[in-house]
Motif scaffolding. Structure first.
Motif, PDB file in Angstrom:
ATOM      1  N   PHE A   7       0.840  -1.198   0.000  1.00  0.00           N
ATOM      2  CA  PHE A   7       0.000   0.000   0.000  1.00  0.00           C
ATOM      3  C   PHE A   7       0.871   1.242   0.000  1.00  0.00           C
ATOM      4  N   ASP A  51      -4.999   4.003   0.840  1.00  0.00           N
ATOM      5  CA  ASP A  51      -5.098   2.822  -0.027  1.00  0.00           C
ATOM      6  C   ASP A  51      -5.730   1.646   0.704  1.00  0.00           C
ATOM      7  N   SER A  59      -1.782   2.380  -6.813  1.00  0.00           N
ATOM      8  CA  SER A  59      -3.075   2.603  -6.161  1.00  0.00           C
ATOM      9  C   SER A  59      -4.218   2.447  -7.159  1.00  0.00           C
ATOM     10  N   ASN A 108      -6.386   7.367  -3.728  1.00  0.00           N
ATOM     11  CA  ASN A 108      -6.548   6.276  -4.691  1.00  0.00           C
ATOM     12  C   ASN A 108      -6.086   6.650  -6.086  1.00  0.00           C
TER      13      ASN A 108
END
Length: 194
Positions: A50, A55, A114, A108
């Motif tokens: 991540f 995320d 992501s 995101n």
């Protein structure tokens, strides 16, 4: 154990730890350090999976949605009330605020990893929703003039669009109320009316 399986298990441990901590103390109070400590992994390992805390928050929401959607196709009774409950539970369970949802939306879209992760999660949710839409069509609850895949895609677009607009200050002050109104219109468009 194969390398891919080990990676999947590590990622799942991180997500499960985050879910527990988000539910226990809230998203904003939870740190990456706490998540990694609970998961029993190094902080660097977290960042292999991540890019940021936002995320993982997106993953938690989508994972919850996929799990819940997969459960409803075998439940008796009309499907739409079950879907309404899933939408409401995501919002209530995670105690969302406008700044948090905006940060998640922004997070995101900040890097290719992501975005790719979000695409994969949405594909999984689309598959689950497509199965539910097909069941709804078989039961005579949902219109058949639209393929189940299209119903699933439109549901996700409705959800993500409503969330994004709410995060920038549009719509009802309460996210649950905003989502309820938005999805009421969506459900009216796909439901078979007697």
């Amino acid at each position: 154990m194969k390398r891919e399986e080990k990676k999947r298990i590590t990622r799942e441990k991180i997500i499960q730890s985050a879910m527990y901590l988000f539910a226990e103390q809230g998203y904003e109070a939870t740190t990456v350090h706490q998540i990694t400590e609970r998961a029993g992994v190094a902080k660097g390992t977290f960042f292999n999976y991540f890019a940021c805390k936002e995320d993982i928050f997106c993953d938690v929401q989508l994972m919850f949605a996929v799990e819940e959607v997969q459960k409803i196709k075998d439940k008796p009774g009309p499907l739409i009330p079950h879907i309404r409950n899933i939408i409401a539970n995501i919002d209530h369970q995670l105690k969302l605020s406008r700044p948090l949802v905006l940060a998640v939306c922004q997070g995101n879209l900040t890097n290719a990893n992501s975005i790719q992760n979000m695409v994969e999660q949405i594909e999984e949710l689309t598959e689950a929703l497509t199965e539910v839409a097909a069941v709804g069509q078989e039961r005579g609850e949902l219109i058949k003039s639209m393929p189940p895949e299209m119903i699933a895609e439109l549901a996700i677009q409705t959800f993500l669009g409503a969330r994004l607009l709410w995060s920038i200050g549009r719509g009802d002050e309460d996210l649950s109320g905003h989502m309820a109104i938005t999805f009421e219109l969506f459900f009216r468009s796909i439901a078979v009316h007697p």
